[in-house]
Design a protein around this motif. Structure first.
Motif, mmCIF file in Angstrom:
data_model
loop_
_atom_site.group_PDB
_atom_site.id
_atom_site.type_symbol
_atom_site.label_atom_id
_atom_site.label_comp_id
_atom_site.label_asym_id
_atom_site.label_seq_id
_atom_site.Cartn_x
_atom_site.Cartn_y
_atom_site.Cartn_z
ATOM 1 N N GLY A 235 0.807 -1.208 0.000
ATOM 2 C CA GLY A 235 0.000 0.000 0.000
ATOM 3 C C GLY A 235 0.840 1.258 0.000
ATOM 4 N N ASP A 236 2.026 1.188 0.607
ATOM 5 C CA ASP A 236 2.922 2.343 0.667
ATOM 6 C C ASP A 236 3.417 2.711 -0.737
ATOM 7 N N ALA A 237 3.690 1.706 -1.545
ATOM 8 C CA ALA A 237 4.175 1.939 -2.905
ATOM 9 C C ALA A 237 3.087 2.575 -3.768
ATOM 10 N N ALA A 238 1.875 2.125 -3.622
ATOM 11 C CA ALA A 238 0.762 2.680 -4.394
ATOM 12 C C ALA A 238 0.550 4.148 -4.030
ATOM 13 N N ALA A 239 0.712 4.468 -2.769
ATOM 14 C CA ALA A 239 0.580 5.858 -2.331
ATOM 15 C C ALA A 239 1.675 6.722 -2.932
ATOM 16 N N ARG A 240 2.895 6.145 -2.995
ATOM 17 C CA ARG A 240 4.002 6.911 -3.590
ATOM 18 C C ARG A 240 3.753 7.134 -5.080
ATOM 19 N N VAL A 241 3.260 6.156 -5.773
ATOM 20 C CA VAL A 241 2.962 6.300 -7.204
ATOM 21 C C VAL A 241 1.877 7.343 -7.392
ATOM 22 N N ASP A 242 0.840 7.279 -6.581
ATOM 23 C CA ASP A 242 -0.237 8.276 -6.674
ATOM 24 C C ASP A 242 0.310 9.679 -6.409
ATOM 25 N N GLN A 243 1.221 9.776 -5.464
ATOM 26 C CA GLN A 243 1.822 11.084 -5.150
ATOM 27 C C GLN A 243 2.660 11.589 -6.331
ATOM 28 N N MET A 244 3.438 10.703 -6.942
ATOM 29 C CA MET A 244 4.260 11.112 -8.097
ATOM 30 C C MET A 244 3.382 11.525 -9.272
ATOM 31 N N VAL A 245 2.282 10.834 -9.492
ATOM 32 C CA VAL A 245 1.348 11.187 -10.570
ATOM 33 C C VAL A 245 0.740 12.558 -10.288
ATOM 34 N N ALA A 246 0.336 12.799 -9.049
ATOM 35 C CA ALA A 246 -0.237 14.093 -8.685
ATOM 36 C C ALA A 246 0.781 15.212 -8.873
ATOM 37 N N GLN A 247 2.033 14.956 -8.477
ATOM 38 C CA GLN A 247 3.081 15.957 -8.660
ATOM 39 C C GLN A 247 3.338 16.227 -10.133
ATOM 40 N N ALA A 248 3.335 15.203 -10.932
ATOM 41 C CA ALA A 248 3.545 15.374 -12.373
ATOM 42 C C ALA A 248 2.414 16.193 -12.983
ATOM 43 N N LYS A 249 1.174 15.939 -12.539
ATOM 44 C CA LYS A 249 0.024 16.706 -13.045
ATOM 45 C C LYS A 249 0.148 18.181 -12.646
ATOM 46 N N GLN A 250 0.550 18.418 -11.393
ATOM 47 C CA GLN A 250 0.720 19.798 -10.929
ATOM 48 C C GLN A 250 1.824 20.507 -11.712
ATOM 49 N N LYS A 251 2.893 19.783 -11.950
ATOM 50 C CA LYS A 251 4.004 20.363 -12.702
ATOM 51 C C LYS A 251 3.565 20.680 -14.127
ATOM 52 N N ALA A 252 2.826 19.793 -14.737
ATOM 53 C CA ALA A 252 2.325 20.017 -16.101
ATOM 54 C C ALA A 252 1.412 21.241 -16.132
ATOM 55 N N GLN A 253 0.577 21.402 -15.104
ATOM 56 C CA GLN A 253 -0.300 22.575 -15.037
ATOM 57 C C GLN A 253 0.515 23.862 -14.886
ATOM 58 N N ARG A 254 1.577 23.814 -14.065
ATOM 59 C CA ARG A 254 2.432 25.001 -13.892
ATOM 60 C C ARG A 254 3.131 25.353 -15.206
ATOM 61 N N TYR A 255 3.592 24.340 -15.935
ATOM 62 C CA TYR A 255 4.257 24.598 -17.210
ATOM 63 C C TYR A 255 3.279 25.152 -18.246
ATOM 64 N N GLN A 256 2.037 24.667 -18.220
ATOM 65 C CA GLN A 256 1.027 25.235 -19.112
ATOM 66 C C GLN A 256 0.745 26.688 -18.740
ATOM 67 N N ALA A 257 0.672 26.965 -17.441
ATOM 68 C CA ALA A 257 0.458 28.349 -16.988
ATOM 69 C C ALA A 257 1.647 29.212 -17.383
#
Length: 176
Positions: free
Chosen positions: A8-30
């Motif tokens: 479960g810890d690994a799945a949480a880390r993957v979800d966190q990395m995906v969320a960070q990547a989405k946030q980064k993509a949004q910042r780059y679009q902005a």
């Protein structure tokens, strides 16, 4: 041995990395949208020329006052180009500000893009004072040379005929 991604810890880390990547993509679009809105306006030191450039360094507005009528074409061109180069040279700093506001945590990207702009739009050379001749200054004590007189038109020798030996010399308007 257990699979490190199965817990479960690994799945949480993957979800966190995906969320960070989405946030980064949004910042780059902005950032991309904000950079696209950047423009710089520069007015020449004499106030005769004002140039606005977009984020790519293209001229989007050019204003020239009626006072340029007193200048030569070369002086007007020099004023426009100098002001244009000064506006373009301000782009890297302005883009750096916009990028710091949107993706400030990615210094490598900011430094790379700003560095590319600095290479493309360097600071202009310092302006040299114009020579006196180009400033419409007259030396009232100087003696100006007069142009050489034109030679008088060639005249036919007296007693000569209208016809040369080779048959040329008659007017094409007369019968012969």
């Amino acid at each position: 041995m257990t699979d490190p991604l199965s817990g479960g810890d690994a799945a949480a880390r993957v979800d966190q990395m995906v969320a960070q990547a989405k946030q980064k993509a949004q910042r780059y679009q902005a950032m991309q949208a904000a950079v696209g809105q950047v423009s710089v306006t520069e007015t020449g030191k004499d106030g005769l020329v004002t140039v606005t450039v977009d984020s790519a360094g293209n001229v989007t507005d050019l204003r020239i006052t009626d006072q340029v009528r007193e200048l030569s074409g070369a002086q007007v061109a020099a004023a426009v180009l100098t002001t244009l180069r000064r506006a373009q040279s301000r782009l890297p700093d302005r883009l750096g500000e916009v990028m710091a506001e949107t993706i400030g945590d990615d210094r490598q990207t900011v430094d790379t893009i700003v560095g590319n702009y600095r290479a493309k739009f360097p600071e202009p050379e310092p302006e040299e004072p114009e020579p006196a001749e180009s400033q419409h200054v007259r030396n009232l004590g100087a003696i100006e040379e007069e142009p050489a007189p034109k030679p008088p038109p060639a005249r036919r020798p007296p007693g000569g005929s209208d016809e040369d030996e080779d048959g040329f010399g008659h007017s094409f308007m007369t019968r012969g």
